[in-house]
Design a protein around this motif. Structure first.
Motif, PDB file in Angstrom:
ATOM      1  N   VAL A 113     -13.000 -49.852 -41.031  1.00 34.23           N
ATOM      2  CA  VAL A 113     -14.109 -49.048 -41.529  1.00 34.23           C
ATOM      3  C   VAL A 113     -13.968 -47.612 -41.036  1.00 34.23           C
ATOM      4  CG1 VAL A 113     -16.610 -48.720 -41.320  1.00 34.23           C
ATOM      5  CG2 VAL A 113     -15.700 -50.985 -41.774  1.00 34.23           C
ATOM      6  N   CYS A 114     -14.291 -46.693 -41.925  1.00 36.96           N
ATOM      7  CA  CYS A 114     -14.197 -45.256 -41.670  1.00 36.96           C
ATOM      8  C   CYS A 114     -15.311 -44.791 -40.734  1.00 36.96           C
ATOM      9  CB  CYS A 114     -14.286 -44.524 -43.008  1.00 36.96           C
ATOM     10  SG  CYS A 114     -14.317 -42.740 -42.881  1.00 36.96           S
ATOM     11  N   ASN A 115     -14.934 -44.232 -39.592  1.00 34.97           N
ATOM     12  CA  ASN A 115     -15.909 -43.713 -38.637  1.00 34.97           C
ATOM     13  C   ASN A 115     -16.655 -42.508 -39.197  1.00 34.97           C
ATOM     14  OD1 ASN A 115     -17.137 -43.830 -35.994  1.00 34.97           O
ATOM     15  ND2 ASN A 115     -16.070 -41.901 -35.588  1.00 34.97           N
ATOM     16  N   THR A 116     -15.996 -41.721 -40.030  1.00 41.20           N
ATOM     17  CA  THR A 116     -16.659 -40.560 -40.643  1.00 41.20           C
ATOM     18  C   THR A 116     -17.834 -41.023 -41.501  1.00 41.20           C
ATOM     19  OG1 THR A 116     -14.594 -39.328 -40.621  1.00 41.20           O
ATOM     20  CG2 THR A 116     -16.311 -38.542 -42.122  1.00 41.20           C
ATOM     21  N   TYR A 117     -17.613 -42.097 -42.286  1.00 42.63           N
ATOM     22  CA  TYR A 117     -18.700 -42.631 -43.117  1.00 42.63           C
ATOM     23  C   TYR A 117     -19.845 -43.110 -42.215  1.00 42.63           C
ATOM     24  CZ  TYR A 117     -21.233 -45.104 -46.752  1.00 42.63           C
ATOM     25  OH  TYR A 117     -22.210 -45.505 -47.631  1.00 42.63           O
ATOM     26  N   LEU A 118     -19.510 -43.801 -41.129  1.00 43.11           N
ATOM     27  CA  LEU A 118     -20.547 -44.293 -40.207  1.00 43.11           C
ATOM     28  C   LEU A 118     -21.371 -43.131 -39.662  1.00 43.11           C
ATOM     29  CD1 LEU A 118     -18.551 -46.952 -38.123  1.00 43.11           C
ATOM     30  CD2 LEU A 118     -20.139 -47.371 -40.013  1.00 43.11           C
ATOM     31  N   ARG A 119     -20.693 -42.080 -39.230  1.00 38.43           N
ATOM     32  CA  ARG A 119     -21.370 -40.927 -38.642  1.00 38.43           C
ATOM     33  C   ARG A 119     -22.283 -40.236 -39.666  1.00 38.43           C
ATOM     34  NH1 ARG A 119     -17.149 -38.426 -37.221  1.00 38.43           N
ATOM     35  NH2 ARG A 119     -17.193 -36.784 -38.778  1.00 38.43           N
ATOM     36  N   ILE A 120     -21.768 -40.009 -40.879  1.00 39.41           N
ATOM     37  CA  ILE A 120     -22.548 -39.318 -41.921  1.00 39.41           C
ATOM     38  C   ILE A 120     -23.788 -40.120 -42.319  1.00 39.41           C
ATOM     39  CG2 ILE A 120     -22.495 -38.624 -44.365  1.00 39.41           C
ATOM     40  CD1 ILE A 120     -19.557 -37.775 -43.870  1.00 39.41           C
ATOM     41  N   HIS A 121     -23.676 -41.446 -42.301  1.00 35.38           N
ATOM     42  CA  HIS A 121     -24.782 -42.306 -42.737  1.00 35.38           C
ATOM     43  C   HIS A 121     -25.566 -42.914 -41.576  1.00 35.38           C
ATOM     44  CE1 HIS A 121     -22.352 -41.903 -46.370  1.00 35.38           C
ATOM     45  NE2 HIS A 121     -23.518 -42.009 -46.990  1.00 35.38           N
ATOM     46  N   ASN A 122     -25.374 -42.379 -40.390  1.00 35.35           N
ATOM     47  CA  ASN A 122     -26.101 -42.836 -39.197  1.00 35.35           C
ATOM     48  C   ASN A 122     -26.040 -44.343 -38.983  1.00 35.35           C
ATOM     49  OD1 ASN A 122     -26.918 -40.395 -38.104  1.00 35.35           O
ATOM     50  ND2 ASN A 122     -28.767 -40.305 -39.379  1.00 35.35           N
ATOM     51  N   ILE A 123     -24.862 -44.880 -39.093  1.00 33.41           N
ATOM     52  CA  ILE A 123     -24.657 -46.306 -38.818  1.00 33.41           C
ATOM     53  C   ILE A 123     -23.922 -46.402 -37.485  1.00 33.41           C
ATOM     54  CG2 ILE A 123     -23.598 -48.457 -39.593  1.00 33.41           C
ATOM     55  CD1 ILE A 123     -23.731 -47.323 -42.472  1.00 33.41           C
ATOM     56  N   ASP A 124     -24.544 -47.062 -36.540  1.00 30.97           N
ATOM     57  CA  ASP A 124     -23.926 -47.224 -35.230  1.00 30.97           C
ATOM     58  C   ASP A 124     -22.827 -48.281 -35.292  1.00 30.97           C
ATOM     59  OD1 ASP A 124     -24.145 -48.595 -32.231  1.00 30.97           O
ATOM     60  OD2 ASP A 124     -24.398 -46.412 -32.272  1.00 30.97           O
ATOM     61  N   ARG A 125     -21.761 -48.057 -34.537  1.00 31.12           N
ATOM     62  CA  ARG A 125     -20.650 -49.025 -34.497  1.00 31.12           C
ATOM     63  C   ARG A 125     -21.128 -50.425 -34.137  1.00 31.12           C
ATOM     64  NH1 ARG A 125     -15.236 -46.821 -32.079  1.00 31.12           N
ATOM     65  NH2 ARG A 125     -15.002 -44.925 -33.281  1.00 31.12           N
ATOM     66  N   SER A 126     -22.127 -50.488 -33.269  1.00 30.56           N
ATOM     67  CA  SER A 126     -22.631 -51.792 -32.825  1.00 30.56           C
ATOM     68  C   SER A 126     -23.350 -52.546 -33.942  1.00 30.56           C
ATOM     69  CB  SER A 126     -23.557 -51.629 -31.620  1.00 30.56           C
ATOM     70  OG  SER A 126     -24.713 -50.903 -31.994  1.00 30.56           O
ATOM     71  N   ALA A 127     -23.642 -51.876 -35.051  1.00 28.97           N
ATOM     72  CA  ALA A 127     -24.310 -52.519 -36.186  1.00 28.97           C
ATOM     73  C   ALA A 127     -23.324 -53.297 -37.057  1.00 28.97           C
ATOM     74  CB  ALA A 127     -25.035 -51.483 -37.037  1.00 28.97           C
ATOM     75  N   LEU A 128     -22.022 -53.201 -36.733  1.00 25.43           N
ATOM     76  CA  LEU A 128     -20.993 -53.890 -37.521  1.00 25.43           C
ATOM     77  C   LEU A 128     -20.508 -55.133 -36.787  1.00 25.43           C
ATOM     78  CD1 LEU A 128     -18.932 -50.780 -38.648  1.00 25.43           C
ATOM     79  CD2 LEU A 128     -20.642 -52.028 -39.967  1.00 25.43           C
ATOM     80  N   PRO A 129     -20.035 -56.126 -37.525  1.00 24.69           N
ATOM     81  CA  PRO A 129     -19.511 -57.333 -36.882  1.00 24.69           C
ATOM     82  C   PRO A 129     -18.310 -56.996 -35.991  1.00 24.69           C
ATOM     83  CG  PRO A 129     -19.664 -57.613 -39.269  1.00 24.69           C
ATOM     84  CD  PRO A 129     -19.955 -56.191 -38.973  1.00 24.69           C
ATOM     85  N   PRO A 130     -18.068 -57.800 -34.976  1.00 18.75           N
ATOM     86  CA  PRO A 130     -16.990 -57.492 -34.031  1.00 18.75           C
ATOM     87  C   PRO A 130     -15.578 -57.548 -34.627  1.00 18.75           C
ATOM     88  CG  PRO A 130     -18.077 -59.557 -33.457  1.00 18.75           C
ATOM     89  CD  PRO A 130     -18.845 -58.959 -34.580  1.00 18.75           C
TER      90      PRO A 130
END
Length: 153
Positions: A113-130
């Motif tokens: 998963v793209c970290n840039t997309y996570l950052r732009i959409h305010n999705i924390d890494r911990s919100a994703l499955p391990p």
């Protein structure tokens, strides 16, 4: 002398058959992923497209009696499909996430998963499955994989 001639003819026949077999299309529905590296080509970013790609990958698993075929298929997510994997959306996309987890466990797929997309959409890494790997930038990751010889799945 005749035995030697017989062996030569036998060798030529076997060699000829193997050449013809190489020209015939593969009859098995499975793809030999141990010799190729695949990158999932995601175009529409819909739940149906992702589910279909996971289903195709699942068929590879079924074709190998439930075990990995070799190198996992890389799924680089950098569009709206990233949000299917967020914990808050799990009830709605449970079947997709669960299938991805199963295929990842058997090393059929590798979800990135793209970290840039996570950052732009305010999705924390911990919100994703391990099992989901975070990469800095999805399009750059796809380019890097293609340069390493990955082909579209």
């Amino acid at each position: 002398m005749q035995f030697s001639r017989y062996l030569t003819l036998l060798w030529l026949a076997v060699f000829s058959l193997s050449l013809h077999a190489a020209d015939r299309p593969e009859t098995s529905p499975a793809i030999a992923t141990d010799s190729l590296n695949y990158l999932a080509k995601i175009e529409l970013h819909t739940p149906e497209e992702i589910a279909e790609l996971f289903e195709r990958a699942s068929k590879l698993l079924e074709g190998e009696n439930g075990y990995s075929l070799g190198n996992p298929i890389a799924f680089v997510l950098h569009g709206p499909e990233v949000e299917y994997f967020a914990k808050m959306n799990y009830p709605e996309f449970k079947s997709i996430v669960d299938k991805a987890a199963q295929l990842d466990a058997f090393r059929v797929i590798d979800v990135r998963v793209c970290n840039t997309y996570l950052r732009i959409h305010n999705i924390d890494r911990s919100a994703l499955p391990p099992f989901v790997e975070i990469v800095p930038y999805g399009p750059a990751e796809e380019k890097k994989l293609k340069e390493k010889g990955y082909v579209d799945f």
